[in-house]
Write an enzyme that holds these catalytic residues in place. Structure first.
Site, PDB file in Angstrom:
ATOM      1  N   SER A  32       0.831  -1.210   0.000  1.00  0.00           N
ATOM      2  CA  SER A  32       0.000   0.000   0.000  1.00  0.00           C
ATOM      3  C   SER A  32       0.859   1.250   0.000  1.00  0.00           C
ATOM      4  O   SER A  32       1.739   1.404   0.841  1.00  0.00           O
ATOM      5  CB  SER A  32      -0.883   0.045   1.243  1.00  0.00           C
ATOM      6  OG  SER A  32      -1.638  -1.109   1.351  1.00  0.00           O
ATOM      7  N   HIS A  40     -10.933  -2.273 -10.383  1.00  0.00           N
ATOM      8  CA  HIS A  40      -9.538  -2.283 -10.808  1.00  0.00           C
ATOM      9  C   HIS A  40      -8.668  -2.737  -9.631  1.00  0.00           C
ATOM     10  O   HIS A  40      -8.291  -1.942  -8.790  1.00  0.00           O
ATOM     11  CB  HIS A  40      -9.167  -0.862 -11.245  1.00  0.00           C
ATOM     12  CG  HIS A  40      -7.764  -0.725 -11.693  1.00  0.00           C
ATOM     13  ND1 HIS A  40      -7.348  -1.088 -12.935  1.00  0.00           N
ATOM     14  CD2 HIS A  40      -6.672  -0.268 -11.047  1.00  0.00           C
ATOM     15  CE1 HIS A  40      -6.052  -0.860 -13.052  1.00  0.00           C
ATOM     16  NE2 HIS A  40      -5.617  -0.358 -11.916  1.00  0.00           N
ATOM     17  N   HIS A  61      -6.008  -8.797  -0.477  1.00  0.00           N
ATOM     18  CA  HIS A  61      -5.876  -9.044   0.967  1.00  0.00           C
ATOM     19  C   HIS A  61      -6.949 -10.014   1.450  1.00  0.00           C
ATOM     20  O   HIS A  61      -8.072 -10.030   0.945  1.00  0.00           O
ATOM     21  CB  HIS A  61      -6.012  -7.734   1.746  1.00  0.00           C
ATOM     22  CG  HIS A  61      -4.948  -6.727   1.441  1.00  0.00           C
ATOM     23  ND1 HIS A  61      -5.061  -5.818   0.415  1.00  0.00           N
ATOM     24  CD2 HIS A  61      -3.755  -6.482   2.039  1.00  0.00           C
ATOM     25  CE1 HIS A  61      -3.971  -5.060   0.380  1.00  0.00           C
ATOM     26  NE2 HIS A  61      -3.164  -5.438   1.346  1.00  0.00           N
ATOM     27  N   TYR A  65      -8.516  -9.738   4.174  1.00  0.00           N
ATOM     28  CA  TYR A  65      -9.642  -8.998   4.768  1.00  0.00           C
ATOM     29  C   TYR A  65     -10.661  -8.529   3.738  1.00  0.00           C
ATOM     30  O   TYR A  65     -11.775  -8.146   4.068  1.00  0.00           O
ATOM     31  CB  TYR A  65      -9.151  -7.805   5.613  1.00  0.00           C
ATOM     32  CG  TYR A  65      -8.416  -6.727   4.849  1.00  0.00           C
ATOM     33  CD1 TYR A  65      -9.081  -5.861   3.978  1.00  0.00           C
ATOM     34  CD2 TYR A  65      -7.038  -6.568   5.001  1.00  0.00           C
ATOM     35  CE1 TYR A  65      -8.402  -4.879   3.280  1.00  0.00           C
ATOM     36  CE2 TYR A  65      -6.349  -5.579   4.309  1.00  0.00           C
ATOM     37  CZ  TYR A  65      -7.039  -4.745   3.444  1.00  0.00           C
ATOM     38  OH  TYR A  65      -6.369  -3.783   2.751  1.00  0.00           O
ATOM     39  N   GLU A  66     -10.287  -8.543   2.466  1.00  0.00           N
ATOM     40  CA  GLU A  66     -11.247  -8.154   1.435  1.00  0.00           C
ATOM     41  C   GLU A  66     -12.251  -9.265   1.166  1.00  0.00           C
ATOM     42  O   GLU A  66     -13.212  -9.060   0.421  1.00  0.00           O
ATOM     43  CB  GLU A  66     -10.507  -7.806   0.136  1.00  0.00           C
ATOM     44  CG  GLU A  66      -9.663  -6.542   0.254  1.00  0.00           C
ATOM     45  CD  GLU A  66      -8.820  -6.290  -0.989  1.00  0.00           C
ATOM     46  OE1 GLU A  66      -9.325  -5.641  -1.913  1.00  0.00           O
ATOM     47  OE2 GLU A  66      -7.662  -6.746  -1.039  1.00  0.00           O
ATOM     48  N   ALA A 120       3.140  -2.046   3.821  1.00  0.00           N
ATOM     49  CA  ALA A 120       2.989  -0.987   4.816  1.00  0.00           C
ATOM     50  C   ALA A 120       2.748  -1.697   6.145  1.00  0.00           C
ATOM     51  O   ALA A 120       2.014  -2.682   6.200  1.00  0.00           O
ATOM     52  CB  ALA A 120       1.795  -0.124   4.458  1.00  0.00           C
ATOM     53  N   MET A 122      -1.210  -6.571   7.586  1.00  0.00           N
ATOM     54  CA  MET A 122      -2.339  -7.424   7.198  1.00  0.00           C
ATOM     55  C   MET A 122      -2.066  -8.209   5.918  1.00  0.00           C
ATOM     56  O   MET A 122      -3.006  -8.608   5.228  1.00  0.00           O
ATOM     57  CB  MET A 122      -3.592  -6.561   7.021  1.00  0.00           C
ATOM     58  CG  MET A 122      -3.931  -5.701   8.227  1.00  0.00           C
ATOM     59  SD  MET A 122      -5.330  -4.615   7.905  1.00  0.00           S
ATOM     60  CE  MET A 122      -5.275  -3.532   9.357  1.00  0.00           C
ATOM     61  N   SER A 123      -0.807  -8.428   5.593  1.00  0.00           N
ATOM     62  CA  SER A 123      -0.511  -9.092   4.306  1.00  0.00           C
ATOM     63  C   SER A 123       0.752  -9.933   4.422  1.00  0.00           C
ATOM     64  O   SER A 123       1.130 -10.367   5.506  1.00  0.00           O
ATOM     65  CB  SER A 123      -0.329  -8.015   3.229  1.00  0.00           C
ATOM     66  OG  SER A 123       0.830  -7.238   3.480  1.00  0.00           O
ATOM     67  N   ASN A 152       3.103   3.986  10.105  1.00  0.00           N
ATOM     68  CA  ASN A 152       2.550   4.586  11.321  1.00  0.00           C
ATOM     69  C   ASN A 152       3.115   3.826  12.514  1.00  0.00           C
ATOM     70  O   ASN A 152       3.541   2.676  12.370  1.00  0.00           O
ATOM     71  CB  ASN A 152       1.020   4.465  11.314  1.00  0.00           C
ATOM     72  CG  ASN A 152       0.563   3.019  11.183  1.00  0.00           C
ATOM     73  OD1 ASN A 152       0.555   2.461  10.076  1.00  0.00           O
ATOM     74  ND2 ASN A 152       0.236   2.402  12.291  1.00  0.00           N
ATOM     75  N   HIS A 164      -6.136   4.911   7.427  1.00  0.00           N
ATOM     76  CA  HIS A 164      -5.609   4.391   6.168  1.00  0.00           C
ATOM     77  C   HIS A 164      -4.948   5.517   5.366  1.00  0.00           C
ATOM     78  O   HIS A 164      -3.947   5.292   4.673  1.00  0.00           O
ATOM     79  CB  HIS A 164      -6.740   3.738   5.371  1.00  0.00           C
ATOM     80  CG  HIS A 164      -6.291   3.072   4.113  1.00  0.00           C
ATOM     81  ND1 HIS A 164      -5.313   2.080   4.100  1.00  0.00           N
ATOM     82  CD2 HIS A 164      -6.657   3.250   2.818  1.00  0.00           C
ATOM     83  CE1 HIS A 164      -5.111   1.699   2.851  1.00  0.00           C
ATOM     84  NE2 HIS A 164      -5.903   2.386   2.060  1.00  0.00           N
TER      85      HIS A 164
HETATM   86  N1  HPA Z   1      -1.638  -2.348  11.763  1.00  0.00           N
HETATM   87  C1  HPA Z   1      -1.907  -3.280  10.829  1.00  0.00           C
HETATM   88  N2  HPA Z   1      -1.637  -3.129   9.536  1.00  0.00           N
HETATM   89  C2  HPA Z   1      -1.041  -1.989   9.159  1.00  0.00           C
HETATM   90  C3  HPA Z   1      -0.744  -0.960  10.079  1.00  0.00           C
HETATM   91  C4  HPA Z   1      -1.057  -1.159  11.450  1.00  0.00           C
HETATM   92  O1  HPA Z   1      -0.819  -0.309  12.317  1.00  0.00           O
HETATM   93  N3  HPA Z   1      -0.176   0.037   9.369  1.00  0.00           N
HETATM   94  C5  HPA Z   1      -0.137  -0.368   8.069  1.00  0.00           C
HETATM   95  N4  HPA Z   1      -0.667  -1.595   7.940  1.00  0.00           N
END
Ligand code: HPA
Length: 292
Positions: free
Chosen positions: A45, A76, A98, A100-101, A128, A226-227, A250, A262
């Site tokens: 991401s 897309h 992902h 989660y999708e 990310a 998450m990946s 973050n 996000h």
């Molecule tokens: N947690 C989970 N997934 C993430 C985060 C997070 O803080 N930042 C980017 N992807």
């Protein structure tokens, strides 16, 4: 289904199973380029800029590749981009699917299966991530040393097709020592200091609670995301060497007393894209060299 209906014969399974689908998709892609990449890249991401700078690129929408999971939410989902960087051919997955999708683990990992059938021998997988280690600052790039799978499932659950690899693949050296060394050296050349850490994969899509982050830290995680982990598991099963790079978009929940969004994740990815792209460009010829 009638109780008398038999499960598919081995021949039917071989024709229509995940291996055959990955093979068909791989042949479809290879028919559209003269490049024969031995390095695959998955862009996380906010980290898509690398795909823009490839020379002589062929771009193929996922939706055009036979067998690629169809996105139900967005029209897309992404593109496979085949091009060269520093003279080295690479196959880039720009946009990932992902868990989660709502995609199954088989769907999440299908693009990496396709790269494997296209013949890649090394996979540079990026994401990310939230930074759990107090040593990380927002925007830091971190080499993944190992992972912890907290997604509650595994992409290899189900019938194993031995043509992909072993039923019980070893995960001791999931993240290649020699590729991490290359990344560190190229980082140093570009003035980018790269920490190392353990990536914990959760399903999402909610971000974690501060208590979950404390628990993950206690359990040995430095990063959370998450990946990545499903893709790394199938890559290792196929014998592909893996380099994992997280961008700390973050600080993880509860470290700062502020909500995680996000938008923040995407903004940080964008903020570091010049550095990140320079690192990837530096790494590719070096990986190509050791794969010879
Ligand atoms: N947690 C989970 N997934 C993430 C985060 C997070 O803080 N930042 C980017 N992807």
């Amino acid at each position: 289904m009638s109780p008398l209906r038999k499960s598919p014969s081995p021949a039917a399974r071989a024709a229509g199973g995940p291996f055959a689908r990955a093979e068909r998709a791989a042949q479809f892609v290879l028919a559209r380029t003269r490049l024969r990449p031995r390095i695959g890249v998955v862009l996380g991401s906010g980290l898509g800029a690398f795909a823009e700078g490839l020379a002589g690129a062929a771009r193929i929408d996922y939706s055009r590749i036979p067998g690629f999971p169809v996105s139900t939410v967005e029209s897309h989902a992404g593109q496979m981009v085949l091009g060269t960087t520093g003279g080295v051919p690479v196959a880039v997955l720009s946009g990932r699917l992902h868990f989660y999708e709502g995609y199954s683990m088989e769907e999440v990992t299908f693009p990496v299966r396709v790269l494997g059938r296209m013949g890649i021998r090394a996979l540079v997988i990026t994401n990310a991530a939230g930074g759990i280690s107090p040593e990380y600052r927002q925007g830091a790039l971190v080499l993944i040393r190992d992972h912890i799978n907290f997604q509650g499932t595994n992409p290899l659950i189900g019938r194993n097709d031995e043509r992909f690899g072993l039923r019980f693949p070893d995960m001791t050296h999931a993240y290649s020592d020699r590729l991490r060394l290359i990344a560190r050296e190229e980082g140093a050349r570009h003035g980018i200091s790269l920490a190392e850490g353990v990536y914990a994969a959760v399903s999402g899509p909610s971000f974690e609670t501060p208590s979950e982050i404390r628990a993950l830290r206690t359990l040995g995680a430095d990063l959370v995301g998450m990946s990545t982990v499903p893709e790394v598991i199938v890559a290792r099963q196929m014998g592909i060497e893996v380099l994992g790079i997280s961008c700390v978009t973050n600080l993880a929940a509860g470290i700062l007393d502020q909500p995680i969004t996000h938008e923040e994740v995407l903004e940080t990815g964008w903020r570091v894209h010049t550095q990140f792209t320079a690192l990837l460009r530096g790494i590719m010829p070096r990986i190509a060299e050791v794969l010879k």
